[in-house]
Design an enzyme around this catalytic site. Sequence first.
Site, mmCIF file in Angstrom:
data_model
loop_
_atom_site.group_PDB
_atom_site.id
_atom_site.type_symbol
_atom_site.label_atom_id
_atom_site.label_comp_id
_atom_site.label_asym_id
_atom_site.label_seq_id
_atom_site.Cartn_x
_atom_site.Cartn_y
_atom_site.Cartn_z
ATOM 1 N N CYS A 1 -0.189 6.310 10.924
ATOM 2 C CA CYS A 1 -0.576 7.610 10.381
ATOM 3 C C CYS A 1 -2.064 7.714 10.089
ATOM 4 C CB CYS A 1 0.238 7.927 9.124
ATOM 5 S SG CYS A 1 -0.109 6.849 7.706
ATOM 6 N N CYS B 1 3.691 0.392 3.495
ATOM 7 C CA CYS B 1 3.723 1.699 2.837
ATOM 8 C C CYS B 1 5.038 1.889 2.094
ATOM 9 C CB CYS B 1 3.524 2.804 3.867
ATOM 10 S SG CYS B 1 3.411 4.466 3.148
#
Length: 366
Positions: free
Chosen positions: A199, A101
């Site tokens: 997440c 990410c």
Amino acid sequence: MRVLAAMSGGVDSAVAAARAVDAGHDVVGVHLALSRAGGTLRTGSRGCCTIEDAMDARRAADRLGIPFYVWDFSERFRDDVIEDFVSEYRAGRTPNPCMRCNERIKFAAVLEKALDLGFDAVCTGHYALLRTGTDGTLELHRASDAAKDQSYVLGVLTADQLEHTLFPLGETPSKELVRQEAEARGLTVARKPDSHDICFIPDGDTRGWLAERVGAARGDIVDDSGTVVGSHEGAHAFTVGQRRGLSLGVPAADGKPRFVLEVRPVSNTVVVGPKEALAIAQISGARFTWAGAVPARREFECHVQIRAHADPVPATAVVSAALVTVTPDEPLDGVAPGQTAVLYDGTRVLGQFTIDHTVSAVPVTT
């Protein structure tokens, strides 16, 4: 400078944005929408980038008096982070989605768009330091607060990206001081729990999440001599170094616990053995980047860190045009292909590579 403040909805990014404003920069806040699930809400400290987080980020931006936008990066996040996570597990590797990410979303896609829009830098709430080296180039260093240091997950940043990045929290001695500052500024996120876990798997059930996408198929668990000692419902549920959840039907001859030594996706086999067999004498990888200047020597001493909260280990690195090979002074424990190795020179991050190959200090006999 025109600064784009990446605001996750947490206290760190809110205070980082506030400090950028105090420094006299022209600041604009942006929250990244990484999921198309519009009803997603946060559950305690699990997950991030939810509807609740977006609202918290907007309130913080309003308090700071800066413009605020939400950018939809859900497709890019799905392709570059989630699909990469799934494909790595299919291949029997153990990926780090936070590294991907940072590499592909926060400091590639976002920074690229920010520069296209005329911003000079992206500001984040990461705990890390930027310093100017003796040669005039920027260097990435560990944060002042060792307990919160996030330089490991930032090891994927390149020299060009560092030139357009700000880390206002890097010098802060503790997270508690950041929370106190947020309270003094009237930011409602001052006591918001830190997010943890993956997440996009907010319930923490990574095994169940992967089973839906990779598929569950019964296979053998074998010991380091090749003897079948149990079975499993899907090799994707296991990672090197794992001890719990093996459900072995045949006890070890010495009565000691056994650990996952290897995952073989092609044969859907999991190899287990004694803890000492987890000792790794060498790691290498072909996918590497440098956080600043490229090392001047082909072989050099350094420290290697293989997890976000692992202790750095003294090592020797050898670099070729296509490969980085690291030999630690003492064997590493339970290293899995797919993990990221970050190289340090003292507090400075030299660079990183994805571990493709490991050499065991106690070779498996199968």
